[in-house]
Design a protein around this motif. Structure first.
Motif, PDB file in Angstrom:
ATOM      1  N   ARG A 192      39.026  34.215  41.382  1.00  0.00           N
ATOM      2  CA  ARG A 192      39.231  34.328  42.828  1.00  0.00           C
ATOM      3  C   ARG A 192      40.728  34.320  43.157  1.00  0.00           C
ATOM      4  NH1 ARG A 192      37.518  30.301  45.773  1.00  0.00           N
ATOM      5  NH2 ARG A 192      36.078  29.582  44.174  1.00  0.00           N
ATOM      6  N   ALA A 193      41.470  33.470  42.445  1.00  0.00           N
ATOM      7  CA  ALA A 193      42.926  33.427  42.647  1.00  0.00           C
ATOM      8  C   ALA A 193      43.530  34.804  42.322  1.00  0.00           C
ATOM      9  CB  ALA A 193      43.540  32.350  41.772  1.00  0.00           C
ATOM     10  N   HIS A 194      43.057  35.370  41.224  1.00  0.00           N
ATOM     11  CA  HIS A 194      43.519  36.698  40.786  1.00  0.00           C
ATOM     12  C   HIS A 194      43.256  37.744  41.888  1.00  0.00           C
ATOM     13  CE1 HIS A 194      43.934  39.718  37.392  1.00  0.00           C
ATOM     14  NE2 HIS A 194      43.414  40.444  38.353  1.00  0.00           N
ATOM     15  N   GLU A 195      42.061  37.696  42.457  1.00  0.00           N
ATOM     16  CA  GLU A 195      41.696  38.680  43.488  1.00  0.00           C
ATOM     17  C   GLU A 195      42.544  38.511  44.752  1.00  0.00           C
ATOM     18  OE1 GLU A 195      37.147  38.855  41.876  1.00  0.00           O
ATOM     19  OE2 GLU A 195      37.490  38.022  43.880  1.00  0.00           O
ATOM     20  N   ILE A 196      42.792  37.255  45.116  1.00  0.00           N
ATOM     21  CA  ILE A 196      43.638  37.013  46.299  1.00  0.00           C
ATOM     22  C   ILE A 196      45.021  37.627  46.071  1.00  0.00           C
ATOM     23  CG2 ILE A 196      44.851  35.209  47.626  1.00  0.00           C
ATOM     24  CD1 ILE A 196      42.324  33.447  47.283  1.00  0.00           C
ATOM     25  N   GLY A 197      45.570  37.405  44.867  1.00  0.00           N
ATOM     26  CA  GLY A 197      46.892  37.959  44.549  1.00  0.00           C
ATOM     27  C   GLY A 197      46.901  39.480  44.651  1.00  0.00           C
ATOM     28  N   ALA A 198      45.916  40.113  44.027  1.00  0.00           N
ATOM     29  CA  ALA A 198      45.870  41.587  44.023  1.00  0.00           C
ATOM     30  C   ALA A 198      45.679  42.123  45.440  1.00  0.00           C
ATOM     31  CB  ALA A 198      44.739  42.059  43.110  1.00  0.00           C
ATOM     32  N   ASP A 199      44.806  41.488  46.229  1.00  0.00           N
ATOM     33  CA  ASP A 199      44.565  41.949  47.608  1.00  0.00           C
ATOM     34  C   ASP A 199      45.828  41.808  48.461  1.00  0.00           C
ATOM     35  OD1 ASP A 199      42.000  42.453  46.894  1.00  0.00           O
ATOM     36  OD2 ASP A 199      41.113  40.723  47.927  1.00  0.00           O
ATOM     37  N   LEU A 200      46.553  40.706  48.241  1.00  0.00           N
ATOM     38  CA  LEU A 200      47.784  40.497  49.016  1.00  0.00           C
ATOM     39  C   LEU A 200      48.809  41.579  48.705  1.00  0.00           C
ATOM     40  CD1 LEU A 200      48.176  36.622  48.834  1.00  0.00           C
ATOM     41  CD2 LEU A 200      48.180  37.993  50.929  1.00  0.00           C
ATOM     42  N   ALA A 201      48.943  41.898  47.415  1.00  0.00           N
ATOM     43  CA  ALA A 201      49.938  42.903  47.016  1.00  0.00           C
ATOM     44  C   ALA A 201      49.661  44.229  47.715  1.00  0.00           C
ATOM     45  CB  ALA A 201      49.916  43.084  45.502  1.00  0.00           C
ATOM     46  N   VAL A 202      48.388  44.600  47.783  1.00  0.00           N
ATOM     47  CA  VAL A 202      48.030  45.878  48.402  1.00  0.00           C
ATOM     48  C   VAL A 202      48.213  45.793  49.919  1.00  0.00           C
ATOM     49  CG1 VAL A 202      46.123  47.489  48.786  1.00  0.00           C
ATOM     50  CG2 VAL A 202      46.498  46.508  46.501  1.00  0.00           C
ATOM     51  N   SER A 203      47.707  44.715  50.538  1.00  0.00           N
ATOM     52  CA  SER A 203      47.798  44.608  52.004  1.00  0.00           C
ATOM     53  C   SER A 203      49.237  44.563  52.488  1.00  0.00           C
ATOM     54  CB  SER A 203      47.091  43.338  52.496  1.00  0.00           C
ATOM     55  OG  SER A 203      45.748  43.362  52.147  1.00  0.00           O
ATOM     56  N   LEU A 204      50.111  43.941  51.687  1.00  0.00           N
ATOM     57  CA  LEU A 204      51.515  43.816  52.102  1.00  0.00           C
ATOM     58  C   LEU A 204      52.343  45.047  51.714  1.00  0.00           C
ATOM     59  CD1 LEU A 204      52.146  40.104  51.068  1.00  0.00           C
ATOM     60  CD2 LEU A 204      52.489  40.996  53.373  1.00  0.00           C
ATOM     61  N   GLY A 205      51.757  45.957  50.933  1.00  0.00           N
ATOM     62  CA  GLY A 205      52.531  47.099  50.444  1.00  0.00           C
ATOM     63  C   GLY A 205      53.670  46.647  49.550  1.00  0.00           C
ATOM     64  N   LEU A 206      53.406  45.612  48.763  1.00  0.00           N
ATOM     65  CA  LEU A 206      54.435  45.032  47.885  1.00  0.00           C
ATOM     66  C   LEU A 206      55.035  46.071  46.936  1.00  0.00           C
ATOM     67  CD1 LEU A 206      55.726  42.421  46.510  1.00  0.00           C
ATOM     68  CD2 LEU A 206      53.689  42.405  45.042  1.00  0.00           C
ATOM     69  N   GLU A 207      56.356  46.030  46.798  1.00  0.00           N
ATOM     70  CA  GLU A 207      57.052  46.805  45.761  1.00  0.00           C
ATOM     71  C   GLU A 207      57.940  45.819  45.012  1.00  0.00           C
ATOM     72  OE1 GLU A 207      57.299  51.159  47.944  1.00  0.00           O
ATOM     73  OE2 GLU A 207      59.135  49.978  47.753  1.00  0.00           O
ATOM     74  N   GLY A 208      57.358  45.157  44.025  1.00  0.00           N
ATOM     75  CA  GLY A 208      58.092  44.106  43.318  1.00  0.00           C
ATOM     76  C   GLY A 208      57.093  43.078  42.842  1.00  0.00           C
ATOM     77  N   ILE A 209      57.477  41.798  42.910  1.00  0.00           N
ATOM     78  CA  ILE A 209      56.526  40.752  42.522  1.00  0.00           C
ATOM     79  C   ILE A 209      56.375  39.752  43.664  1.00  0.00           C
ATOM     80  CG2 ILE A 209      56.975  40.999  40.045  1.00  0.00           C
ATOM     81  CD1 ILE A 209      58.578  38.403  40.122  1.00  0.00           C
ATOM     82  N   LEU A 210      55.225  39.092  43.663  1.00  0.00           N
ATOM     83  CA  LEU A 210      54.897  38.136  44.725  1.00  0.00           C
ATOM     84  C   LEU A 210      54.188  36.943  44.093  1.00  0.00           C
ATOM     85  CD1 LEU A 210      54.373  37.548  47.879  1.00  0.00           C
ATOM     86  CD2 LEU A 210      52.104  38.513  47.432  1.00  0.00           C
ATOM     87  N   ALA A 211      54.736  35.749  44.321  1.00  0.00           N
ATOM     88  CA  ALA A 211      54.038  34.536  43.892  1.00  0.00           C
ATOM     89  C   ALA A 211      53.240  34.003  45.078  1.00  0.00           C
ATOM     90  CB  ALA A 211      55.044  33.482  43.431  1.00  0.00           C
ATOM     91  N   VAL A 212      52.018  33.581  44.798  1.00  0.00           N
ATOM     92  CA  VAL A 212      51.137  33.055  45.830  1.00  0.00           C
ATOM     93  C   VAL A 212      50.800  31.623  45.459  1.00  0.00           C
ATOM     94  CG1 VAL A 212      48.981  33.411  47.086  1.00  0.00           C
ATOM     95  CG2 VAL A 212      50.133  35.379  46.006  1.00  0.00           C
ATOM     96  N   GLU A 213      51.250  30.670  46.264  1.00  0.00           N
ATOM     97  CA  GLU A 213      50.901  29.262  46.017  1.00  0.00           C
ATOM     98  C   GLU A 213      49.556  28.998  46.656  1.00  0.00           C
ATOM     99  OE1 GLU A 213      54.026  26.602  47.264  1.00  0.00           O
ATOM    100  OE2 GLU A 213      55.560  27.783  46.255  1.00  0.00           O
TER     101      GLU A 213
END
Ligand SMILES: Nc1ncnc2c1ncn2[C@@H]1O[C@H](COP(=O)(O)OP(=O)(O)OP(=O)(O)O)[C@@H](O)[C@H]1O
Ligand SMILES: [Mg+2]
Length: 389
Positions: free
Chosen positions: A240-261
């Motif tokens: 579930r943590a993995h899915e939250i991370g992947a969904d956030l990257a897509v929703s935010l249009g991330l270009e780089g890395i993102l840590a999610v606490e």
């Protein structure tokens, strides 16, 4: 005529880093290993990045002209700290792509805005309110109960810029407002934590997404003490943590890395605590735990290269080395940590030690996550013992 810069940045080109702390230093080292040139900007001429970059710019994070100057000489600009002014990011973006993204930074830089975005996009967060005046805090805070966390909206880190609500009435709220310097803040209900986790996701401009195995984090006084990856938790929670991370990257249009606490609550649910679109203290262990470190992955992501493999090869844990170790009567024998098999040492080259200041860290591999944590703690204990004798 200026040439339009393509998305992919190839080795030999120049990467600009806004921020010169340890995260910038380790990013620069990873970039150099891949054959890039690196320029960096920081207000501290003694900062950790300086000895490892090709060019250093001594400037503040709210000087747009300086950010533009850096960007003009770089093929891409990234950052290692959130506190870069919007004006600086926008000025840099006139000359080179700014990755993880200017709009993404606007969302995450401000705690209330970040929480509103998370809530609005359906990500799980704990109960929270926003207050921009003392009267507003007095009105909204008591509902969140004694012990609620009051956090400044802008600029807090390592537990700084935080207060707890001592009483669930007006006096508790007024006390918190004063202690934080009378600035806009968010108030969060104190959650009943089973554990703290983090995930780190990379997304390239081409849309490739990769998520590192989650880390399990132990804090002391709101500051990270030890972290281990892969997190020894129920695989369903890790997924579930993995899915939250992947969904956030897509929703935010991330270009780089993102840590999610993330907070794991006693009922098994996960809540997002906060987002950091840069390398993160809890993923230093990827240097040994994964075929691609978080720093190498950041370089690949912002350069739009194929992302590296992140499947864990072995468990690894990190322990921070704080300035307290250097502040006693005896100098610490840092190398004592290396007597423990499996342990590697990373120092940031900081010349001034202060209590609580991150000076370096240790990473240990282990047969399993518990073994890695045991070794890294033992290694740090040896340094601590050297200060006492
Ligand atoms: N609402 C909450 N409920 C329970 N514990 C909390 C809550 N908010 C914060 N904490 C505790 O305080 C720690 C630091 O909080 P937070 O991550 O918001 O602050 P920070 O200053 O950004 O810290 P850092 O820079 O270390 O990430 C958390 O990791 C957690 O241990
Ligand atoms: Mg935090």
């Amino acid at each position: 005529m200026t040439q339009k810069k393509s998305s992919r940045i190839i080795p030999g080109q120049t990467i600009g880093i806004l921020g010169g702390g340890q995260l910038g230093r380790m990013t620069a080292i990873a970039a150099r290993a891949l054959g890039y040139q690196v320029h960096a900007l920081d207000p501290d001429p003694q900062c950790p990045v300086r000895p490892v970059v090709d060019r250093f710019l001594d400037a503040r994070f709210d000087e747009p002209d300086a950010a533009a100057y850096l960007a003009r000489r770089c093929a891409v600009v990234t950052l290692e700290i959130e506190q870069i002014s919007q004006a600086s990011l926008e000025a840099a973006a006139q000359h080179a792509p700014v990755r993880p993204g200017v709009e993404l930074m606007r969302i995450v830089q401000h705690r209330a805005r970040q929480k509103a975005w998370l809530t609005g996009h359906g990500f799980p967060v704990g109960e929270w309110r926003e207050a921009s005046s003392e009267d507003e805090l007095v009105r909204v805070a008591p509902a969140l109960g004694v012990g609620a966390f009051v956090k400044v909206s802008e600029g807090g880190y390592d537990g700084r810029g935080q207060a707890r609500l001592r009483t669930a009435d007006a006096s508790g709220a007024r006390e918190a407002w004063k202690s934080l310097g009378e600035v806009p803040c968010v108030i969060e209900r104190a959650l009943d934590l089973e554990a703290e986790l983090s995930v780190l996701v990379a997304r390239s401009p081409s849309g490739e997404v990769k998520v590192f195995a989650a880390a399990l984090n132990e804090h002391i006084n709101q500051v990270l003490d030890v972290s281990v990856t892969p997190a020894p938790v129920d695989p369903i929670v890790a997924q579930r943590a993995h899915e939250i991370g992947a969904d956030l990257a897509v929703s935010l249009g991330l270009e780089g890395i993102l840590a999610v606490e993330l907070f794991l609550l006693r009922d098994g649910s996960l809540k997002v605590n906060e987002l950091s679109p840069r390398p993160h203290n809890t993923f230093h262990a990827t240097e040994l735990a994964s075929p691609t470190s978080q720093f190498a992955q950041l370089v690949r992501a912002v350069c739009d290269l194929p992302l590296g493999v992140v499947d864990p090869v072995r468990p690894a844990a990190i322990a921070n080395l704080l300035g307290d170790l250097w502040c006693g009567p005896n100098p610490p024998r840092i190398e004592a940590a290396l007597e423990v098999p499996g342990v590697n040492l990373y120092l940031y080259g900081k010349t001034i030690a202060r209590p609580g200041r991150k000076m370096g860290h240790l990473i240990s591999t282990g047969d399993n996550p518990e073994d890695a944590m045991r070794r890294v703690r033992e290694a740090r204990a040896r340094i601590e013992a050297s200060v006492r004798t």
